[in-house]
Write a protein that holds these residues in place. Structure first.
Motif, PDB file in Angstrom:
ATOM      1  N   MET A   1       0.819  -1.212   0.000  1.00  0.00           N
ATOM      2  CA  MET A   1       0.000   0.000   0.000  1.00  0.00           C
ATOM      3  C   MET A   1       0.856   1.267   0.000  1.00  0.00           C
ATOM      4  N   LEU A   4       0.632   3.905  -2.792  1.00  0.00           N
ATOM      5  CA  LEU A   4      -0.475   4.849  -2.914  1.00  0.00           C
ATOM      6  C   LEU A   4      -0.113   6.224  -2.354  1.00  0.00           C
ATOM      7  N   TYR A  43     -18.644  -3.448  -5.333  1.00  0.00           N
ATOM      8  CA  TYR A  43     -18.908  -2.218  -6.063  1.00  0.00           C
ATOM      9  C   TYR A  43     -20.369  -1.787  -5.903  1.00  0.00           C
ATOM     10  N   VAL A 309      -6.617   3.739 -10.268  1.00  0.00           N
ATOM     11  CA  VAL A 309      -6.285   2.666  -9.332  1.00  0.00           C
ATOM     12  C   VAL A 309      -7.499   2.388  -8.451  1.00  0.00           C
ATOM     13  N   TYR A 310      -7.848   1.125  -8.329  1.00  0.00           N
ATOM     14  CA  TYR A 310      -9.021   0.714  -7.555  1.00  0.00           C
ATOM     15  C   TYR A 310      -8.648  -0.066  -6.311  1.00  0.00           C
ATOM     16  N   VAL A 311      -9.185   0.359  -5.177  1.00  0.00           N
ATOM     17  CA  VAL A 311      -8.969  -0.369  -3.925  1.00  0.00           C
ATOM     18  C   VAL A 311     -10.322  -0.536  -3.235  1.00  0.00           C
ATOM     19  N   LEU A 312     -10.787  -1.770  -3.132  1.00  0.00           N
ATOM     20  CA  LEU A 312     -12.023  -2.032  -2.400  1.00  0.00           C
ATOM     21  C   LEU A 312     -11.667  -2.332  -0.946  1.00  0.00           C
TER      22      LEU A 312
ATOM     23  N   ARG B  72      -5.177  -5.810  -8.634  1.00  0.00           N
ATOM     24  CA  ARG B  72      -4.052  -5.493  -7.749  1.00  0.00           C
ATOM     25  C   ARG B  72      -4.479  -5.395  -6.281  1.00  0.00           C
ATOM     26  N   TYR B  73      -5.579  -4.687  -6.049  1.00  0.00           N
ATOM     27  CA  TYR B  73      -6.056  -4.569  -4.671  1.00  0.00           C
ATOM     28  C   TYR B  73      -7.352  -5.351  -4.500  1.00  0.00           C
ATOM     29  N   LYS B  74      -7.404  -6.503  -5.154  1.00  0.00           N
ATOM     30  CA  LYS B  74      -8.575  -7.370  -5.057  1.00  0.00           C
ATOM     31  C   LYS B  74      -9.867  -6.613  -5.363  1.00  0.00           C
ATOM     32  N   SER B  75      -9.854  -5.882  -6.454  1.00  0.00           N
ATOM     33  CA  SER B  75     -11.008  -5.051  -6.761  1.00  0.00           C
ATOM     34  C   SER B  75     -11.668  -5.412  -8.083  1.00  0.00           C
TER      35      SER B  75
END
Lengths: 538, 211
Positions: A1, A4, A43, A309-312, B72-75
């Motif tokens: 991380m 980021l 999502y 960039v996607y972060v769930l 990448r971030y499990k998304s």
């Protein structure tokens, strides 16, 4: 991380609800450096569609009825009631992933700007749109006979028609029923459910509303623009209470009895002009696999393809402006303990959102019947509808104590073709504005609807239901310089285009001066699909 | 370039044309970015295509969906897996851990995708091992045994030199049900949705006709 936090982002977007996702789509070709996070592991935020398993977790997290806490959360008071295999028919739920239940389903009128933007941005091709079919009005058992009697009286002046007699015969059965709302002029023309004199009045109104905005029509409605639509229909078009009920139902407004003439005419016109736009027999569409959440996913993918960039599973814990005098960027602390720097933070309604506290009560039920009769095509060549709308007008919902519930309840019934439930079942979404007794009224409406659609020898049972409250608002975004906060969605079962202007405001803010550039057209993108080997014809 | 044609099979007299959705999965360092030799970077394309001629009369077109970095971030979103007919899971034969990661992608596919999805396992960077055999960290036999056990097609490839890449796509094409085709409206009996195509009449959204 760590990565980021290494550089400064142009925009950090928090939440993947439809608004934030449409912003992500709008910025997908901007070249801006974008980080898009969501505290949830899925999502769609408030617009998400969840499997039963996900829904269990969601319901547990939003079960609070504490006013202090629940008053600020978008969802509250949720609970799940299972009746799996315990009913008379012993019918059972399928496996949890066979379901995809939408938290805030909305139908989209074909004239909606949302569809135009999805087309111009090329995102539409990844969404499967399906047709919304008939609109029904619920007729309670007790008044069915009364309505028939009333009609008989009126029919005295008509040339008696055989259909009229049959209709009447059916009405006298003591069972609640659903009446299809004739919502186009052709429909009105051919229906046998409305006596001729009323038909003429209704036709006159439908003709008027199509171009009510024309100069020469304004005298008819502008003086009454802020008065209730119902009163306008009564005084100007001499519509009877039954027809007024139809028109109010077609507004798809939860506050229909109070809807003003100005707003009411606009939504009725939208309904009529949307009919037939993308094919015969339907005025609205619904995205397969769970509605708006599907559009959110497609919009986010467009941003990802553009480099976002996607972060769930990561939300925003707080923000800090490091140097107030300079005020060029804001530090955003993520729930993963990472601190990122950004020029703009765009987020959904959160804890500090001041709203008028208006809530909407929802009930979502999985039922053990396909309810096929609701999904028939009524126009030749029309696609098979997958969603039907059933409106319970003010006072038509029987309440347990014998009194009636004084608010409209709007219902959309989804067939298994939506991909939201397995074949042989259907999903019913009911909603009303929150008030004491709302949850009981929704329950009662569900039973009445099942009774009205029950066919001989076949009883539809509710296998699973979830009830909850949702914070709604017709407010405007909060712009605090480096942070921009969308308000909660309006209480609507049909998508309201107004929300799109909020997205555009956020986009303008993110783009800064470059929106003045003539080359930059909002949401208009070239095709970026299918770069490959097949350019060469074979 | 015309926009995507109608899904499913089409063709004249004795020719068959079938189109399928293929999802490409694997850790970022395994080289799946160059897996399609026509592309330089992950960024910029919603999907790529690869066309394989199985024989004189049969053409199979793959719509290749990249993860666009969302893994990448499990998304990755459910819509990514939805209606995928086939998947290529890529690992790096010079990195032992990348096979474990590939195995977890296979599990994820079995959880998220159609039951009938065809999965191929691709051990990439064969070019590196051809030059320096001691760089190999995953033996062909081990990977093949796993693939066999899990019911996967298996190839060792070099996306860089394109070695075995076409064979891989051809093998997938041969496994696919060419008679009931189409990436989206695939299952028989499934009803057709609604087209918002700008080319259809009555729309006010412009756009060149791609017919």
């Amino acid at each position: 991380m760590e990565a980021l936090s290494e550089s400064t982002w142009d925009v950090v977007i928090c939440g993947t609800g439809l608004q934030q996702s449409m912003l992500a789509l709008a910025l997908s070709r901007s070249g801006k450096k974008i980080l898009h996070v969501d505290p949830n592991k899925y999502y769609g935020g408030p617009d998400a569609a969840l499997s039963l398993q996900e829904l269990e977790g969601w319901a547990a997290a939003h079960s609070s009825s504490d006013e202090q806490q629940a008053g600020q959360a978008v969802f509250s008071n949720s609970r799940i009631i299972r009746n799996d295999g315990a009913g008379k028919t012993k019918k059972k739920l399928s496996f949890p992933r066979a379901y995809s239940l939408a938290l805030s389903p909305q139908i989209i009128y074909t004239r909606s700007e949302l569809l135009a933007q999805l087309v111009s941005s090329k995102a539409f091709s990844q969404v499967e749109f399906q047709a919304v079919g008939s609109f029904y009005i619920f007729r309670p058992a007790s008044t069915a006979a009364a309505a028939a009697a009333e009609e008989e009286e009126e029919e005295g002046e008509e040339v008696g028609s055989e259909e009229g007699q049959q209709e009447q015969g059916q009405r006298q059965r003591q069972k609640p029923s659903l009446a299809r709302i004739p919502s186009t002029r052709e429909d009105v023309f051919s229906t046998t459910a409305i006596p001729s004199r009323s038909k003429r009045h209704l036709m006159k109104f439908l003709k008027f509303v199509i171009d009510y905005e024309a100069e020469e029509q304004s005298g008819t409605w502008k003086p009454n623009a802020d008065e209730p639509l119902a009163e306008f229909l009564r005084s100007q078009f001499k519509l009877n209470e039954e027809l007024i009920g139809y028109i109010l139902a077609l507004t798809l407004r939860l506050d229909a009895p109070n809807v003003s003439t100005r707003e009411g005419l606009a939504v009725i016109r939208r309904h009529l002009t949307s009919m037939g736009m993308f094919g015969p027999g339907f005025a609205a569409v619904y995205p397969k696999w769970g509605g708006m959440g599907e559009i959110a996913q497609v919009a986010c993918r467009a941003q990802a393809v553009g480099g976002g960039v996607y972060v769930l599973g990561t939300g925003v814990r707080g923000t800090k402006v490091p140097n107030a005098a300079k005020y060029e960027e804001v530090e955003v602390e993520l729930s993963s303990d990472t601190v990122v720097k950004t020029r703009l933070l765009v987020q959904g309604a959160g804890d500090n959102m001041a709203t008028d506290g208006q809530k909407m009560s929802r009930l979502v039920a999985i039922v053990s019947s396909p309810l096929d009769s609701l999904f028939e095509t009524v126009v030749e060549g029309a696609p098979l509808p997958v969603v039907a709308v059933v409106a319970f007008t003010q006072g038509s919902v029987p309440s347990p104590e014998g009194s009636s519930f004084e608010q409209p309840i709007l219902t959309t019934v989804h067939s298994s073709d939506t991909g939201e439930c397995p074949a042989g079942q259907s999903v019913i979404y009911l909603s009303t504005l929150s008030c004491p007794g709302a949850s009981e009224a929704l329950d009662s409406a569900l039973s009445s609807l099942l009774e009205a659609t029950a066919e001989e020898g076949e009883g539809a049972e509710c296998l699973f239901k979830v009830v909850y409250e949702q914070l709604v608002s017709s407010g405007t975004p909060i712009d605090e310089g480096r942070t921009f906060t969308f308000p909660p969605s309006p209480a609507a079962i049909a998508y309201e285009d107004d929300v799109l202007s909020q997205v555009r405001r956020a986009w303008e803010k993110a783009m800064g001066a470059s929106t003045k550039d003539e080359e930059v057209e909002y949401m208009v993108f070239a095709d970026r699909e299918a770069i490959g080997d097949d350019d060469v014809g074979s | 370039m015309a926009s995507r044609g109608p899904p499913g099979a089409r063709g004249g007299m004795n020719t068959r044309f079938a189109q399928f959705k293929l999802v490409l999965l694997g850790e970022s360092a395994v080289g799946k970015d160059q897996f399609d030799s026509y592309r330089e970077s992950t960024i910029g394309a919603a999907f790529l295509t690869q066309t394989i001629s199985l024989d004189e009369n049969t053409t199979v077109k793959f719509e290749i969906w990249d993860t666009a970095g969302q893994e990448r971030y499990k998304s990755l979103a459910p819509m990514y897996y939805r209606n995928a007919n086939c998947a290529v899971v890529v690992y790096d034969i010079t990195q032992a851990s990348s096979l474990d990661k590939a195995k977890s992608w296979v599990k994820e596919l079995q959880r998220q995708a159609n039951e009938s999805i065809i999965i191929a396992l691709a051990g990439n960077k064969l070019d590196l091992v051809s030059e320096q055999p001691d760089k190999r960290a995953v033996s062909t036999a081990d990977a093949e045994a796993y693939a066999k056990e899990a019911g996967l097609l298996f190839f060792e490839t070099s996306a860089k030199t394109a070695e075995n890449v076409r064979d891989l796509f051809t093998a997938i094409a041969r496994r696919l049900p060419l008679d009931q085709v189409g990436p989206r409206h695939s299952r028989p009996g499934q009803r057709q949705g609604v087209s918002l195509n700008p080319e259809s009449p009555n729309t006010n959204v412009g756009g060149p006709c791609a017919c």
